[in-house]
Design an enzyme around this catalytic site. Structure first.
Site, mmCIF file in Angstrom:
data_model
loop_
_atom_site.group_PDB
_atom_site.id
_atom_site.type_symbol
_atom_site.label_atom_id
_atom_site.label_comp_id
_atom_site.label_asym_id
_atom_site.label_seq_id
_atom_site.Cartn_x
_atom_site.Cartn_y
_atom_site.Cartn_z
ATOM 1 C CB CYS A 1 35.957 42.948 25.985
ATOM 2 S SG CYS A 1 35.779 41.759 27.332
ATOM 3 N N GLY B 1 38.832 45.429 29.859
ATOM 4 C CA GLY B 1 39.972 45.543 30.762
ATOM 5 C C GLY B 1 39.864 44.626 31.955
#
Length: 614
Positions: free
Chosen positions: A2, A79
């Site tokens: 992201c 992550g």
């Protein structure tokens, strides 16, 4: 995977400032093509772009934890947490209840349970921000090796943060200024922990937690490279490395979306492909980059003894993968749209932009078939694969070995041969990098019983992991995220890193060659031609037509009176080169790299409107 961004301010109300954070998040759209959201209250505004990989239909962000009508914490996370299932079970036993099936809520609940020290319990690649209104603080956390990026900059009694510099530069309080130190960091091609090239901007150092309160910003380290004696003999070491790597690859294969492996034909990526093929019932997919006609017209040079493509194909047949070469044409590499996209992805000019463009094109092609890809980065830094480990004239020079190598090409470093000598003297790449190297040396204690030679190699290994590796991880993250692809790096598993870092150099080169331990650990899994192959860097095109492209672009820049890079150039050297009626030489690294840097600096200064304060 992201993109995250946000703003906290302890003086100014932010309830009506969601649009500013939305503009910051918009710069990260490629990092998260699946969703976008912004949350705000009086003191904080947090934004998120999502690439759905785990719990695809759930886990929206920013994620809020509430109790009794009070907001306990708000999280934005970038992550993957590979041990999130184990942590979820532990947190449930402590009374936490979950609404989603992904790892993001595990991070949020871990923070509520353990506070800032939750980072110590997370295994994976991550960068996240937690707004804690009850504690009146913002907490920024980055993974141990710095795989995932996180930048911040002060704004009076506040602070802005984001996954990439471009997100911060979209905030009206952050200026796009580069001073002498920033330019030295850029041209030296090192990554000083915490430093960013742009003035006033910092990067949360790898393995650190940054806490922002009204009037204070504090950084604390929760992980560092351990330095200790290596207790195992060679056979045990080889066996341990194999086990740790196999476990790491298995953990990196968890995904709810299509996954593949990048395969170059070197031992690093081939080992990952082999373990991936062993770990599941599905036949894994592999991809490799190649250039049109490259194998047929290949010419051996100092770095490359042979082309990659035949070795990649051989490994794919040997371990059993569905393999697909991604063949690039010179016109692809010369595409100005691709050039601009690669520069925009990294927010900075780089001395090897042709390699960046080819990697970008490879990842873009892979993204059409997969959302997640494993790669072999970090093995060279761990096991000593580079020439900068093995050449004694580079190892012990009171400077970073790769900087010393560049200084042999040009007196002011790699890719600087066409820049103005007066400008370069002011920047002082040799002096700046030597100072930073001295700081690196001071971080590495001598292990009891360690010889002077072994200690020198420990320092070299530490330098590669702490000052060189971040450059590669940054490039990989930016170029993959620019096309919405999640890259995973199994060699970055911190248990593997801690173990291999402390293996003595004599053992790492037990058979007189580079990466002895790794090659021995996977010798039975791969063709002998691959395990015995000399280290070969990421390939570059040798097509002379690429030299024609560089010639046309170079002549256009140096002939443009409005070019912003002209004040930084050696006008005499550039004029002499511009007069020559021939392609720019693509053999070797000298002329090619010098020209590429001029073009990169021009595009960067022009499109980012950088103000140089030198």
């Amino acid at each position: 995977m992201c993109g995250i961004a946000g703003w906290v301010d302890f003086e100014r109300g932010l309830a009506e400032e969601a649009s500013t954070v939305r503009a910051m998040v918009a710069t990260l759209a490629n990092r998260g093509p699946d969703d976008e959201a912004v949350w705000s209250d009086a003191r904080a505004a947090l934004g998120h772009r999502r690439l759905a990989v785990i719990d695809v239909d759930g886990s929206p962000q920013p994620m809020v934890a509430e109790e009794g009508g009070r907001t306990l914490a708000v999280l934005v996370h970038n992550g993957e947490i590979y041990n999130y299932r184990e942590l979820r079970t532990q947190l449930e036993s402590l009374g936490h209840r979950f609404r989603t099936a992904g790892d993001t809520e595990v991070v949020l609940r871990a923070y509520l349970q353990w506070g800032e020290r939750c980072a110590e319990r997370l295994d994976g690649m991550f960068a996240f921000a937690v707004w804690d209104p009850q504690g009146g603080k913002l907490v920024l956390v980055r993974d141990r090796l710095g795989i995932k990026p996180l930048y911040y900059a002060g704004t009076g009694r506040g602070l802005v943060f984001g996954s990439e510099p471009k997100a911060l530069l979209a905030h009206p309080s952050v200026e796009c200024v580069v001073d002498t130190e920033g330019m030295a960091e850029l041209l030296a091609y090192i990554a000083t922990p915490g430093h960013a090239v742009y003035r006033g901007m910092r990067e949360v150092p790898a393995g650190h937690v940054t806490v922002v309160r009204d009037g204070s910003v504090t950084e604390s380290r929760y992980w560092t490279l351990p330095n200790h004696e290596h207790p195992d003999d060679l056979a045990t070491t080889v066996e341990t490395v194999r086990g740790l790597l196999q476990e790491s690859v298995a953990s990196h294969l968890v995904s709810d979306v299509p996954l593949c492996t990048l395969l170059s034909g070197g031992v690093d990526s081939s080992a990952i492909a082999a373990f991936a093929a062993m770990s599941g019932s599905e036949r894994p997919r592999t991809f490799a980059v190649d250039f049109e006609g490259h194998t047929e017209r290949f010419r051996k040079d100092f770095w490359h003894e042979d082309p990659d493509a035949p070795y990649a194909a051989e490994v794919a047949r040997h371990v059993g993968t569905d393999h697909e070469p991604v063949v690039l044409r010179t016109s692809d590499l010369a595409d100005p749209v691709v050039d601009a996209a690669a520069l925009r992805a990294q927010d900075l000019p780089r001395p090897i932009p042709d390699m960046d463009r080819s990697l970008y094109l490879l990842l873009r092609a892979v993204r059409q078939r997969s959302t997640v890809a494993l790669m072999g980065e970090v093995a060279d830094e761990l096991f000593g694969g580079y020439q900068s480990f093995r050449d004694p004239t580079l190892v012990d020079t009171a400077n970073f070995p790769w900087v010393t190598m560049g200084l042999r090409v040009a007196p002011h470093g790699m890719s600087t041969g066409l820049l103005d000598p007066g400008f370069l003297k002011k920047i002082d790449v040799p002096g700046y990098s030597a100072q930073r190297y001295a700081e690196t040396v001071a971080e590495v204690p001598r292990v009891p019983g360690e010889s002077a030679q072994e200690h020198t190699m420990r320092v070299v290994g530490h330098a590669h992991l702490s000052r060189w590796l971040p450059l590669l991880l940054s490039r990989d993250d930016r170029l993959s995220m620019a096309v919405g692809l999640e890259l995973r790096v199994p060699y970055c598993d911190h248990r593997l890193v801690e173990y291999v870092y402390n293996i003595p150099w004599a053992m790492k080169t037990a058979d007189g060659r580079e990466k002895s331990v790794l090659r021995s650990a996977v010798a039975d899994l791969l063709p002998a031609s691959v395990t015995q192959r000399r280290k070969s860097p990421f390939p570059i095109t040798q097509d002379p037509r690429y030299g024609d492209v560089l010639r046309a672009r170079f002549n256009a820049v140096v002939g443009d009176p409005s070019s912003p890079v002209r004040p930084l150039l050696d006008s005499v050297a550039c004029a002499e080169l511009a007069k020559e009626d021939r392609p720019i030489a693509v053999d070797g690294w000298g002329e090619r790299r010098n020209v590429e840097m001029v073009l990169q600096l021009d595009a960067w200064l022009r499109h980012y409107r950088v103000r140089l304060d030198l």
